[in-house]
Enzyme design. Sequence first.
Site, PDB file in Angstrom:
ATOM      1  N   THR A 138       0.789  -0.924  -0.004  1.00 19.04           N
ATOM      2  CA  THR A 138       0.007   0.020  -0.067  1.00 19.04           C
ATOM      3  C   THR A 138       0.938   1.206  -0.035  1.00 19.04           C
ATOM      4  O   THR A 138       2.020   1.373   0.673  1.00 19.04           O
ATOM      5  CB  THR A 138      -0.840   0.120   1.337  1.00 19.04           C
ATOM      6  OG1 THR A 138      -1.514  -1.312   1.580  1.00 19.04           O
ATOM      7  CG2 THR A 138      -1.957   1.188   1.286  1.00 19.04           C
ATOM      8  N   GLY A 176       3.477  -3.422   8.337  1.00 19.47           N
ATOM      9  CA  GLY A 176       3.678  -3.623   9.607  1.00 19.47           C
ATOM     10  C   GLY A 176       5.199  -3.823   9.836  1.00 19.47           C
ATOM     11  O   GLY A 176       5.981  -4.185   8.733  1.00 19.47           O
ATOM     12  N   GLU A 414      -6.057  -5.979   3.755  1.00 16.02           N
ATOM     13  CA  GLU A 414      -6.041  -6.973   2.965  1.00 16.02           C
ATOM     14  C   GLU A 414      -7.436  -6.915   1.980  1.00 16.02           C
ATOM     15  O   GLU A 414      -8.001  -7.758   1.530  1.00 16.02           O
ATOM     16  CB  GLU A 414      -6.094  -8.412   3.567  1.00 16.02           C
ATOM     17  CG  GLU A 414      -5.108  -8.693   4.381  1.00 16.02           C
ATOM     18  CD  GLU A 414      -3.778  -8.969   3.438  1.00 16.02           C
ATOM     19  OE1 GLU A 414      -3.917  -8.778   2.433  1.00 16.02           O
ATOM     20  OE2 GLU A 414      -2.881  -8.972   4.266  1.00 16.02           O
TER      21      GLU A 414
HETATM   22  C1  LIG Z   1      -1.992  -8.353   9.699  1.00 16.48           C
HETATM   23  C2  LIG Z   1      -2.757  -7.344   8.736  1.00 16.48           C
HETATM   24  C3  LIG Z   1      -1.591  -7.180   7.506  1.00 16.48           C
HETATM   25  C4  LIG Z   1      -2.258  -6.393   6.405  1.00 16.48           C
HETATM   26  C5  LIG Z   1      -1.688  -6.374   5.047  1.00 16.48           C
HETATM   27  C6  LIG Z   1      -2.353  -5.632   4.028  1.00 16.48           C
HETATM   28  O1  LIG Z   1      -3.153  -4.994   4.179  1.00 16.48           O
HETATM   29  S1  LIG Z   1      -1.446  -5.938   2.658  1.00 16.48           S
HETATM   30  C7  LIG Z   1      -2.328  -4.924   1.398  1.00 16.48           C
HETATM   31  C8  LIG Z   1      -3.499  -5.534   0.863  1.00 16.48           C
HETATM   32  N1  LIG Z   1      -3.984  -4.790  -0.255  1.00 16.48           N
HETATM   33  C9  LIG Z   1      -5.239  -5.069  -0.957  1.00 16.48           C
HETATM   34  O2  LIG Z   1      -5.679  -6.168  -0.522  1.00 16.48           O
HETATM   35  C10 LIG Z   1      -5.566  -4.206  -1.964  1.00 16.48           C
HETATM   36  C11 LIG Z   1      -7.053  -4.537  -2.541  1.00 16.48           C
HETATM   37  N2  LIG Z   1      -6.926  -4.497  -4.030  1.00 16.48           N
HETATM   38  C12 LIG Z   1      -7.040  -5.166  -4.621  1.00 16.48           C
HETATM   39  O3  LIG Z   1      -6.610  -6.456  -4.606  1.00 16.48           O
HETATM   40  C13 LIG Z   1      -7.079  -5.033  -6.187  1.00 16.48           C
HETATM   41  O4  LIG Z   1      -6.909  -3.691  -6.413  1.00 16.48           O
HETATM   42  C14 LIG Z   1      -8.343  -5.349  -6.645  1.00 16.48           C
HETATM   43  C15 LIG Z   1      -8.560  -6.790  -6.869  1.00 16.48           C
HETATM   44  C16 LIG Z   1      -9.647  -4.592  -6.203  1.00 16.48           C
HETATM   45  C17 LIG Z   1      -8.357  -4.833  -8.294  1.00 16.48           C
HETATM   46  O5  LIG Z   1      -7.321  -5.613  -8.933  1.00 16.48           O
HETATM   47  P1  LIG Z   1      -6.810  -5.213 -10.175  1.00 16.48           P
HETATM   48  O6  LIG Z   1      -6.988  -4.238 -10.798  1.00 16.48           O
HETATM   49  O7  LIG Z   1      -5.360  -5.821 -10.454  1.00 16.48           O
HETATM   50  O8  LIG Z   1      -7.995  -6.214 -10.838  1.00 16.48           O
HETATM   51  P2  LIG Z   1      -9.193  -5.871 -11.812  1.00 16.48           P
HETATM   52  O9  LIG Z   1     -10.358  -5.610 -10.921  1.00 16.48           O
HETATM   53  O10 LIG Z   1      -9.082  -5.198 -13.000  1.00 16.48           O
HETATM   54  O11 LIG Z   1      -9.468  -7.444 -12.225  1.00 16.48           O
HETATM   55  C18 LIG Z   1      -8.526  -8.160 -13.069  1.00 16.48           C
HETATM   56  C19 LIG Z   1      -8.911  -9.555 -12.933  1.00 16.48           C
HETATM   57  O12 LIG Z   1      -7.993 -10.225 -11.952  1.00 16.48           O
HETATM   58  C20 LIG Z   1      -8.869 -10.959 -11.013  1.00 16.48           C
HETATM   59  N3  LIG Z   1      -8.270 -10.796  -9.578  1.00 16.48           N
HETATM   60  C21 LIG Z   1      -8.142  -9.626  -8.988  1.00 16.48           C
HETATM   61  N4  LIG Z   1      -7.530 -10.160  -7.979  1.00 16.48           N
HETATM   62  C22 LIG Z   1      -7.123 -11.386  -7.902  1.00 16.48           C
HETATM   63  C23 LIG Z   1      -6.502 -12.353  -6.935  1.00 16.48           C
HETATM   64  N5  LIG Z   1      -5.979 -11.814  -5.852  1.00 16.48           N
HETATM   65  N6  LIG Z   1      -6.519 -13.641  -7.401  1.00 16.48           N
HETATM   66  C24 LIG Z   1      -6.871 -13.962  -8.753  1.00 16.48           C
HETATM   67  N7  LIG Z   1      -7.737 -13.337  -9.424  1.00 16.48           N
HETATM   68  C25 LIG Z   1      -7.764 -11.805  -9.240  1.00 16.48           C
HETATM   69  C26 LIG Z   1     -10.293 -10.326 -11.151  1.00 16.48           C
HETATM   70  O13 LIG Z   1     -11.164 -11.141 -10.696  1.00 16.48           O
HETATM   71  C27 LIG Z   1     -10.302 -10.027 -12.478  1.00 16.48           C
HETATM   72  O14 LIG Z   1     -10.507 -11.162 -13.325  1.00 16.48           O
HETATM   73  P3  LIG Z   1     -11.407 -11.140 -14.736  1.00 16.48           P
HETATM   74  O15 LIG Z   1     -12.626 -10.704 -14.297  1.00 16.48           O
HETATM   75  O16 LIG Z   1     -10.484 -10.100 -15.462  1.00 16.48           O
HETATM   76  O17 LIG Z   1     -11.335 -12.643 -15.123  1.00 16.48           O
HETATM   77  C1  LIG Z   2      -3.981  -1.902  10.421  1.00 14.47           C
HETATM   78  C2  LIG Z   2      -3.704  -2.168   9.055  1.00 14.47           C
HETATM   79  C3  LIG Z   2      -2.416  -2.755   8.726  1.00 14.47           C
HETATM   80  C4  LIG Z   2      -1.785  -2.523   7.445  1.00 14.47           C
HETATM   81  N1  LIG Z   2      -0.889  -3.462   6.924  1.00 14.47           N
HETATM   82  C5  LIG Z   2      -0.545  -3.386   5.650  1.00 14.47           C
HETATM   83  C6  LIG Z   2       0.641  -4.055   5.372  1.00 14.47           C
HETATM   84  O1  LIG Z   2       1.163  -4.644   6.129  1.00 14.47           O
HETATM   85  N2  LIG Z   2       1.134  -3.867   4.035  1.00 14.47           N
HETATM   86  C7  LIG Z   2       0.540  -3.066   3.221  1.00 14.47           C
HETATM   87  O2  LIG Z   2       0.710  -2.712   2.083  1.00 14.47           O
HETATM   88  N3  LIG Z   2      -0.708  -2.583   3.761  1.00 14.47           N
HETATM   89  C8  LIG Z   2      -0.994  -2.552   4.952  1.00 14.47           C
HETATM   90  N4  LIG Z   2      -2.257  -2.027   5.317  1.00 14.47           N
HETATM   91  C9  LIG Z   2      -3.043  -0.956   4.379  1.00 14.47           C
HETATM   92  C10 LIG Z   2      -4.434  -1.622   3.786  1.00 14.47           C
HETATM   93  O3  LIG Z   2      -4.137  -2.863   2.892  1.00 14.47           O
HETATM   94  C11 LIG Z   2      -5.186  -0.659   3.381  1.00 14.47           C
HETATM   95  O4  LIG Z   2      -5.488   0.416   4.093  1.00 14.47           O
HETATM   96  C12 LIG Z   2      -6.480  -1.352   2.537  1.00 14.47           C
HETATM   97  O5  LIG Z   2      -6.090  -2.039   1.405  1.00 14.47           O
HETATM   98  C13 LIG Z   2      -7.569  -0.281   2.133  1.00 14.47           C
HETATM   99  O6  LIG Z   2      -6.925   0.813   1.300  1.00 14.47           O
HETATM  100  P1  LIG Z   2      -6.835   2.381   1.501  1.00 14.47           P
HETATM  101  O7  LIG Z   2      -6.524   2.617   2.807  1.00 14.47           O
HETATM  102  O8  LIG Z   2      -6.222   2.913   0.554  1.00 14.47           O
HETATM  103  O9  LIG Z   2      -8.729   2.871   1.433  1.00 14.47           O
HETATM  104  P2  LIG Z   2      -9.433   3.457   0.229  1.00 14.47           P
HETATM  105  O10 LIG Z   2      -9.194   2.308  -1.050  1.00 14.47           O
HETATM  106  O11 LIG Z   2      -8.980   4.787   0.007  1.00 14.47           O
HETATM  107  O12 LIG Z   2     -10.813   3.217   0.582  1.00 14.47           O
HETATM  108  C14 LIG Z   2     -11.546   4.455   1.390  1.00 14.47           C
HETATM  109  C15 LIG Z   2     -12.901   4.502   0.883  1.00 14.47           C
HETATM  110  O13 LIG Z   2     -13.064   4.556  -0.504  1.00 14.47           O
HETATM  111  C16 LIG Z   2     -13.868   3.389  -0.972  1.00 14.47           C
HETATM  112  N5  LIG Z   2     -13.421   2.919  -2.362  1.00 14.47           N
HETATM  113  C17 LIG Z   2     -12.193   2.606  -2.681  1.00 14.47           C
HETATM  114  N6  LIG Z   2     -12.241   2.152  -3.755  1.00 14.47           N
HETATM  115  C18 LIG Z   2     -13.472   2.010  -4.301  1.00 14.47           C
HETATM  116  C19 LIG Z   2     -13.916   1.243  -5.295  1.00 14.47           C
HETATM  117  N7  LIG Z   2     -13.300   0.704  -6.442  1.00 14.47           N
HETATM  118  N8  LIG Z   2     -15.380   1.140  -5.388  1.00 14.47           N
HETATM  119  C20 LIG Z   2     -16.020   1.650  -4.460  1.00 14.47           C
HETATM  120  N9  LIG Z   2     -15.522   2.307  -3.330  1.00 14.47           N
HETATM  121  C21 LIG Z   2     -14.266   2.351  -3.297  1.00 14.47           C
HETATM  122  C22 LIG Z   2     -13.859   2.362   0.146  1.00 14.47           C
HETATM  123  O14 LIG Z   2     -15.092   1.257   0.203  1.00 14.47           O
HETATM  124  C23 LIG Z   2     -13.600   3.321   1.207  1.00 14.47           C
HETATM  125  O15 LIG Z   2     -15.001   3.551   1.904  1.00 14.47           O
HETATM  126  C24 LIG Z   2      -2.763  -1.955   6.559  1.00 14.47           C
HETATM  127  C25 LIG Z   2      -3.991  -1.122   7.022  1.00 14.47           C
HETATM  128  C26 LIG Z   2      -3.992  -0.968   8.281  1.00 14.47           C
HETATM  129  C27 LIG Z   2      -5.377  -0.169   8.823  1.00 14.47           C
END
Ligand SMILES: CCC/C=C/C(=O)SCCNC(=O)CCNC(=O)[C@H](O)C(C)(C)COP(=O)([O-])OP(=O)([O-])OC[C@H]1O[C@@H](n2cnc3c(N)ncnc32)[C@H](O)[C@@H]1OP(=O)([O-])[O-]
Ligand SMILES: Cc1cc2nc3c(=O)[nH]c(=O)nc-3n(C[C@H](O)[C@H](O)[C@H](O)COP(=O)(O)OP(=O)(O)OC[C@H]3O[C@@H](n4cnc5c(N)ncnc54)[C@H](O)[C@@H]3O)c2cc1C
Length: 646
Positions: A138, A176, A414
């Site tokens: 991110t 983290g 996530e």
């Molecule tokens: C302890 C806590 C620690 C936390 C850590 C974190 O938060 S870490 C940070 C965590 N951060 C986040 O989680 C970020 C969240 N955001 C995202 O994951 C992406 O921006 C997205 C999935 C929303 C869009 O992604 P994009 O623009 O690349 O994709 P698109 O919408 O253009 O779709 C294209 C095609 O790909 C497919 N496809 C997509 N994902 C997957 C997958 N995993 N696998 C397989 N397939 C997948 C989708 O279905 C579509 O299929 P189609 O229809 O073409 O057959």
């Molecule tokens: C405690 C914590 C730990 C984390 N750890 C990690 C880590 O280890 N590594 C890492 O890389 N990241 C990490 N993150 C980041 C985390 O993955 C992002 O915060 C998360 O993916 C959400 O993205 P954002 O904060 O940019 O929210 P945004 O995407 O800006 O969301 C804000 C608002 O916009 C809306 N929105 C955004 N896009 C759309 C859309 N396409 N359609 C409709 N509505 C939309 C959402 O629904 C939400 O209401 C962590 C976050 C937290 C809070």
Amino acid sequence: MNPDIVKERQNASFDVQKLTYILDGGPEKTKRRREISLVLNDPDFDEEDPNFLSRSERYEQAVRKSAQMILKLREYGISDPAEINCYKSVVRGNFHESLGLHYVMFLPTLYSQCDQEQSKKWLPLATSFEVLGTYAQTELGHTHLRGLETTATFDPTTQEFVLNSPTVTSIKWWPGAGKTSNHAVVLAQLYTRGKCHGLHAFIVQLRHMDTHEPLPILVGDIGPKFGFSEVDNGFLKLDHVRIPRENMLMKHVEPDGRYVKPASAKLTYGTMVFIRSLLVGLSALVMAKSCTIAIRYSAVRHQSEIRSEPEPQILDYQTQQYKLFPLLATAYAFSFVGQYMTETYYRISGDINQGDLSELPELHAVSAGLKAFTTWTTNTGIEVCRMSCGGHGYSRSSALPDLYAEFTPTCTYEGENTVMMLQTAYLVKSYRQAKAGEQLRGIMSYLNDMEQRHVRAHPASARPALVDINDLSDLVESYKLRAALVESAAKSIQQELQKRRSHEDAWNNSAIDLVKASDAHCHYMVVKLFTDKLSEIGDPDINLVLTTLAQLYALHGIALNSGDFLQAGLLTVPQMQQIPVRIKELLCLIRPNAVALVDAFDFPDKVLSSVLGRYDGNVYENLFEWARRSPLNATEVHESFHKYLK
Ligand SMILES: CCC/C=C/C(=O)SCCNC(=O)CCNC(=O)[C@H](O)C(C)(C)COP(=O)([O-])OP(=O)([O-])OC[C@H]1O[C@@H](n2cnc3c(N)ncnc32)[C@H](O)[C@@H]1OP(=O)([O-])[O-]
Ligand SMILES: Cc1cc2nc3c(=O)[nH]c(=O)nc-3n(C[C@H](O)[C@H](O)[C@H](O)COP(=O)(O)OP(=O)(O)OC[C@H]3O[C@@H](n4cnc5c(N)ncnc54)[C@H](O)[C@@H]3O)c2cc1C
């Protein structure tokens, strides 16, 4: 032992121990989990209640605990990943650990994306904790993957990648372990031969291995948050940092700069799918903890009056039961859904490792949807549990504020939940395939059924209701038909397209319908998986009590979403009127077993860390004891008196 809670346990109609075995997956697993839980008696893990510490002290205590855990795991020879997980969740209690990212994201990324040579180099370093890693994806300005700005440009002359954060918005934000880690998996847009090839993962060293001083990289902690005080979520700014070509995971770039396409570009996203799958089980665990605290406390708390008799236990109030028992049913439902999600994840990722990617889209859709559905429900549920404990629920001694603060970011990290729900392209695509006569496999196969039966979202008058509200299989069927909401979403997209809107605008203008469809699909899955589980449970007493919970879960969900069921003609108005009556009967049936049902989750007191949720029910004397330990009571007269009040 508090006499109220003793009486509650005597009322149970089933063997609690046997239900614990079912939740654990067998008596052997329960035995092993309990053996591992003995670590709670280890004086090396004695610690100050984090609620009485500053953020820096909390971080330090967490780092100490993480380091102790590594030593103890080695000492006890625990190496099975499931056992490590169990051990760590016992030691961590309700808080996170500062090395969490190393275990849940850095190591899994190495395991799934290193080639043989990289595995040989990085795995020994990472499993021996010389390399402490984080996952930096991110950025300050973006989380949407295609929008990420960090670049990794290949320089064939030196055989290096140059990693760069070109703007303020491209600074990595949130990973983290900003202070703890010395390496990161960095997600960056790959450029080679002047062309961008999208997001790829790179291993970047952040700090010196001996001194832990940062390399010429800006890295640090992003400051205090709503919770997660033990975790040093960090920032990372890369200014033309050079790393060897070998540090690119899955090595897609040849020495001459040629790009080699992977089997699927989405394999880079694998670690997120893994964590999303885990979060379903975590939701169950946290829901179960919250219910344990609120229900045990409600059994020992007396308040007000029902009749002119001594004050009743608050658990006897119908409204208290209505707050808590549907959540108890949810905790059980999610436990079984968590088991399903883990099995599905390992089955499909096994196939992926063998080169069969056919089920990857379904794994992505199911894990994204269930992650959002279960974390949203649990997030709301914890707060209901806290409120149901009145004023004492607001005290940190109840653990409920901490459970909420530590859990609520699961709705964001996530993948933000709305965004995850909108990954319904798969659902709409499947619907269109079924409509075109294709036979779908797996969980989506219910859409085949719909086409055969021509079931649509009809008005109530158009189709006779077929539901016996006391019959679980009928209720599953209703949820399945309600999941036909996907048709409304597909229609909305179609109508938007007919108005000559672009596909993207049509999608955005149908987003509310899409999220509803996704929610209905997940809700159906949960009701179905809970009901399916019942057929595996031979013990008649346990089967009976879980059937009651499954009915409550299903009917409560219908009551909350009655509009959908009525609009689709799945239930008649008279049936809808019977549902609250049946719900009240179910609350009465669950009441005598409520404490036993939370006991079956088998949380040791130290893991719950809640004065209100104590197994012995001795709440008041321990609340007093806890309050006396508050740092404000360290002296009889606080120094502020002398400084400002005197
Ligand atoms: C302890 C806590 C620690 C936390 C850590 C974190 O938060 S870490 C940070 C965590 N951060 C986040 O989680 C970020 C969240 N955001 C995202 O994951 C992406 O921006 C997205 C999935 C929303 C869009 O992604 P994009 O623009 O690349 O994709 P698109 O919408 O253009 O779709 C294209 C095609 O790909 C497919 N496809 C997509 N994902 C997957 C997958 N995993 N696998 C397989 N397939 C997948 C989708 O279905 C579509 O299929 P189609 O229809 O073409 O057959
Ligand atoms: C405690 C914590 C730990 C984390 N750890 C990690 C880590 O280890 N590594 C890492 O890389 N990241 C990490 N993150 C980041 C985390 O993955 C992002 O915060 C998360 O993916 C959400 O993205 P954002 O904060 O940019 O929210 P945004 O995407 O800006 O969301 C804000 C608002 O916009 C809306 N929105 C955004 N896009 C759309 C859309 N396409 N359609 C409709 N509505 C939309 C959402 O629904 C939400 O209401 C962590 C976050 C937290 C809070």
